[in-house]
Design a protein around this motif. Sequence first.
Motif, PDB file in Angstrom:
ATOM      1  N   GLY A   1       0.810  -1.202   0.000  1.00 12.71           N
ATOM      2  CA  GLY A   1       0.000   0.000   0.000  1.00 12.71           C
ATOM      3  C   GLY A   1       0.846   1.254   0.000  1.00 12.71           C
ATOM      4  O   GLY A   1       0.470   2.274  -0.579  1.00 12.71           O
ATOM      5  N   LEU A   2       1.997   1.146   0.654  1.00 10.56           N
ATOM      6  CA  LEU A   2       2.876   2.323   0.709  1.00 10.56           C
ATOM      7  C   LEU A   2       3.764   2.414  -0.517  1.00 10.56           C
ATOM      8  O   LEU A   2       4.561   3.340  -0.643  1.00 10.56           O
ATOM      9  CB  LEU A   2       3.741   2.258   1.968  1.00 10.56           C
ATOM     10  CG  LEU A   2       2.976   2.417   3.279  1.00 10.56           C
ATOM     11  CD1 LEU A   2       3.874   2.129   4.459  1.00 10.56           C
ATOM     12  CD2 LEU A   2       2.388   3.817   3.380  1.00 10.56           C
ATOM     13  N   GLY A   3       3.658   1.421  -1.375  1.00 13.08           N
ATOM     14  CA  GLY A   3       4.455   1.466  -2.595  1.00 13.08           C
ATOM     15  C   GLY A   3       5.872   0.976  -2.422  1.00 13.08           C
ATOM     16  O   GLY A   3       6.704   1.133  -3.308  1.00 13.08           O
ATOM     17  N   ARG A   4       6.178   0.386  -1.273  1.00  8.79           N
ATOM     18  CA  ARG A   4       7.546  -0.150  -1.098  1.00  8.79           C
ATOM     19  C   ARG A   4       7.545  -1.613  -1.516  1.00  8.79           C
ATOM     20  O   ARG A   4       7.450  -2.517  -0.690  1.00  8.79           O
ATOM     21  CB  ARG A   4       7.961  -0.029   0.343  1.00  8.79           C
ATOM     22  CG  ARG A   4       8.028   1.393   0.817  1.00  8.79           C
ATOM     23  CD  ARG A   4       8.457   1.396   2.271  1.00  8.79           C
ATOM     24  NE  ARG A   4       8.058   2.636   2.892  1.00  8.79           N
ATOM     25  CZ  ARG A   4       7.612   2.714   4.120  1.00  8.79           C
ATOM     26  NH1 ARG A   4       7.471   1.623   4.842  1.00  8.79           N
ATOM     27  NH2 ARG A   4       7.285   3.874   4.630  1.00  8.79           N
ATOM     28  N   LEU A   5       7.663  -1.802  -2.796  1.00  7.09           N
ATOM     29  CA  LEU A   5       7.434  -3.145  -3.311  1.00  7.09           C
ATOM     30  C   LEU A   5       8.531  -4.119  -2.937  1.00  7.09           C
ATOM     31  O   LEU A   5       8.276  -5.280  -2.624  1.00  7.09           O
ATOM     32  CB  LEU A   5       7.266  -3.095  -4.823  1.00  7.09           C
ATOM     33  CG  LEU A   5       6.023  -2.338  -5.254  1.00  7.09           C
ATOM     34  CD1 LEU A   5       5.840  -2.444  -6.759  1.00  7.09           C
ATOM     35  CD2 LEU A   5       4.788  -2.849  -4.559  1.00  7.09           C
ATOM     36  N   SER A   6       9.773  -3.654  -2.951  1.00 10.05           N
ATOM     37  CA  SER A   6      10.859  -4.603  -2.659  1.00 10.05           C
ATOM     38  C   SER A   6      10.761  -5.076  -1.212  1.00 10.05           C
ATOM     39  O   SER A   6      10.966  -6.249  -0.903  1.00 10.05           O
ATOM     40  CB  SER A   6      12.206  -3.961  -2.927  1.00 10.05           C
ATOM     41  OG  SER A   6      12.344  -2.812  -2.126  1.00 10.05           O
ATOM     42  N   GLN A   7      10.400  -4.122  -0.346  1.00  7.21           N
ATOM     43  CA  GLN A   7      10.238  -4.489   1.052  1.00  7.21           C
ATOM     44  C   GLN A   7       9.091  -5.486   1.223  1.00  7.21           C
ATOM     45  O   GLN A   7       9.209  -6.499   1.903  1.00  7.21           O
ATOM     46  CB  GLN A   7       9.942  -3.237   1.856  1.00  7.21           C
ATOM     47  CG  GLN A   7      10.275  -3.376   3.310  1.00  7.21           C
ATOM     48  CD  GLN A   7      10.002  -2.079   4.040  1.00  7.21           C
ATOM     49  OE1 GLN A   7       9.756  -1.040   3.426  1.00  7.21           O
ATOM     50  NE2 GLN A   7      10.063  -2.137   5.348  1.00  7.21           N
ATOM     51  N   ALA A   8       8.011  -5.207   0.510  1.00  7.15           N
ATOM     52  CA  ALA A   8       6.858  -6.097   0.568  1.00  7.15           C
ATOM     53  C   ALA A   8       7.258  -7.480   0.095  1.00  7.15           C
ATOM     54  O   ALA A   8       6.875  -8.492   0.689  1.00  7.15           O
ATOM     55  CB  ALA A   8       5.741  -5.551  -0.310  1.00  7.15           C
ATOM     56  N   GLU A   9       8.050  -7.518  -0.948  1.00  5.64           N
ATOM     57  CA  GLU A   9       8.451  -8.801  -1.484  1.00  5.64           C
ATOM     58  C   GLU A   9       9.253  -9.585  -0.452  1.00  5.64           C
ATOM     59  O   GLU A   9       9.094 -10.795  -0.320  1.00  5.64           O
ATOM     60  CB  GLU A   9       9.275  -8.579  -2.753  1.00  5.64           C
ATOM     61  CG  GLU A   9       9.264  -9.783  -3.643  1.00  5.64           C
ATOM     62  CD  GLU A   9       9.806  -9.467  -5.022  1.00  5.64           C
ATOM     63  OE1 GLU A   9      10.093  -8.280  -5.284  1.00  5.64           O
ATOM     64  OE2 GLU A   9       9.954 -10.397  -5.805  1.00  5.64           O
TER      65      GLU A   9
END
Lengths: 512, 369
Positions: free
Chosen positions: B141-149
């Motif tokens: 949701g925050l757009g931090r995709l690498s972290q989400a991954e």
Amino acid sequence: MAATLPPISGGSGGLKQGQPVQFSPSPPKGPPSGRLKPLKRGTGARDGLQPEKPRSQQAMLTKRQTTAYRNSYKHNLCVEMLTEGYHRSFCELFALIHRQEEERLSAGPESLLWNMTLLKDQHEKLDMLKTHLTRIEYATRKGDFYEVYKSRFELARYFQQTGDKWLADHFFMTCLQTSTNISNDSGKTQAEGYCNVGLAQEENGEYYHAMENFEQYYKLAVTNKDWITADNRTFHTDACIHLSRIYETIGTLLQDEEDKNEMLEYLKKAFDMAQESEIHMLTGEAAYRLGQAYEMNGDAETALLHLNNYLAICRSAEDNDGIGKACDAIAKALERDGKVEKSIEYLKQFVQVAEKSGNEQAYSKACHNLGIIFNKLGNYEEATKSFDKAYTLARSMGDVASININRVQFGIAMAHKMQTGVARHIVMNSRQALERIVEWKSSRLDEFEKPFPKPVKLVPRPLTPKELSKPNIEEENEVPEGNQEKVEEERKENTFTSIADTDTHTETTESG
Amino acid sequence: MTLNPLANPKGVNLLCELCQKPAFIQCTKCRVTYYCGVEHQKADWLGIHEKVCQNLISLRQNEPFLASEEERQNRQRLLLNKKKAMIDLTRTTGQKLLFEGKHEQAVPAAMQSLRFAIDVHGLASIELVPSYLILGEASIGLGRLSQAEEYLAQAQWTVLKTPECSNSIKSRLYRNLGLLHAAKGEYDESLRQLANDIYHASEEFGTDDIRTSGGYFHMGNVFYRQGRIDIADSLYRQVTDIWYTHLYKVVKIRTRTPATPKGIGPLISEMSEEEEEGLDEAQEAEAVQVLNSLYDLREHQPNRQPQDLATVCHALAMLYFVLMDINKAKEFGRKAVVASEGHPDDNLSRSIVEFMKVCDRVPVPPKKD
């Protein structure tokens, strides 16, 4: 609280989460030496990194391949369907599989269901379901309900062939639901749907539901007489046939009920439908059944009306078996009505027809029935003849039940026939008569009808040891007149047993 | 709230609750939580700390001196129970914040839950997965995709290593993975993940459960973005239907009780509210989010099917009724009436009219609250 957690607003992606090893110290290996070992961090990891040759030579598996390997066939199939966007097909398939599992569970491990292969393990069927369901969903989205109907029907037929009755039922049912959406053929598919559902329910034994569906079918068919089924009948006729059959089934089901009116009602409906179908044989059969029902109900007149109808139809169709059956039934009805003469007439007709048609079973039955009626009338001569015929026929057919029945009846008739002779001889109370009885006792030959020889001088012959051993019979034979009835009764018993004896005797000799 | 800069005693390293950097301020309410700065304290307070502040005291106190082994064990057990309760609380809060779209605020809650979970279950346990999933979703949701991954990969690895892992966890994992891929723009992969989600959710709850509907909804979104509008439409319809039937059931249960005592209707319904199975907080938030977005979509759709809008409106009206927001319920009810006007689906319009009557019977309660 030792876990390092990423800062909430740190833009750089934070610390790594994926290294739980870092926090759990490995258990010490070996006894503590007191000296610290040199750190060898990372070497193990490097060893792991060394590529294994065979694996590196293989091509990398795609994610799809790994999941195909890891998950069940059903899982993969469902996922594939969903990724293509066919979620309703997925729901339906899933519900079906689930339903089967549930039924199996509720039936318990004792039941037959338990050992059956489940749908989810039958890959071919799953594939079939998938292709058709997706096609159905595609067509539904386009609003092409005829296509939906066709696919569902195809599925139903497929499962009918494979013997998955519950699946076939499901798809016939949904066929019917779909058909309500098809508006441009004034209900033809709907009629078909009703018919199929009705048939399925009939097979399941839900006769009343089936009847309702067939009635709907009939309603639609009766207004559109130009519709024609695959085997070139009009829908109307088809509906009549089905309705007639289902009414008849219900009627026979109600046979054991207290109230016979309902049964008659249904059989009458069946007859009406059969008449409407204008198929003569069907009408005849319905009439026959209705007639029999009336007969059973004690209304011989109405029964005769219908049975004669049947006879006429059979005559015109030259159906010998049918004529036989009709004659038989009519004879019975007449007999109940008290018109024995006529009854015999019909039975003779039955015998004739059966003889002509060469249907041994019917012939045997005809003879049997005739014999019974003669027996009842006291015409033992004819009765024995008939039973004799029936018995030989039964034997030549090798039908055990029929052999046994006819054997007994034959014996009874013979006994009846002989009875008068024996009684007469006893009453006569002369030496000659007595001798003849004794003779009969030893040899079982029916010579009672023969006239007595002229009174010749009887040379007293010595008694055989056998005769000696049964002196009491002789004594009994000489009882005074008052006790005669009692004696006769005893005689009767004797004749029965003796005839049974002779019978077995003849059989053994003939078979030998 | 006053903030005290801290003077660290020797040997004690006080770390920030959120970023684990040296802390300088302390929460004055519980006095066991430390922050590196006002910013983090504020974020934590809004996210989760407000709810758990008092509970933390007993959990973080130093162990008192207890004489007998029995007492020590007793205390351990109590603590464990408390921690488990905290895990549940923090997770539900996080999930709710996510559905409300407050991703930033959801992170502290998720962190807190993760921390408790590690404390209770250890590092490699499957119990950590839900927390990872919330973190992952928040990061998406925050757009931090690498972290989400990273979070999701960790969760997936744990799941893979635990073959007996429950379907509901798997379903949520795949849902988040699907969202991740969708956010990255990898729609095909996203669809596969979401399909897996639906499959597992169906295994657990059935195909027509509200807990399965999320998968359909996201899938619909992906198809929508791919431009396959007809499929998306059909999926949205199913989502609407699932929510509609569920809410209809809930409303039916609720309106049945106050049927006899008309005068004190709301009071009774409030009392019976606790007993019946309705929606938990996260589900309520999800319903609001999903149905509202569906409503927006349907309203702006040029060639919609007539009853779609009516169904969504009715579902929304019922939802607000369940949430005791009668004014909004009435508003959507009226919209549903308008939308269903002149369309042949009698059943729907009848139930809407019936529902409106129920709404009128209930006097507007918010003034009382």
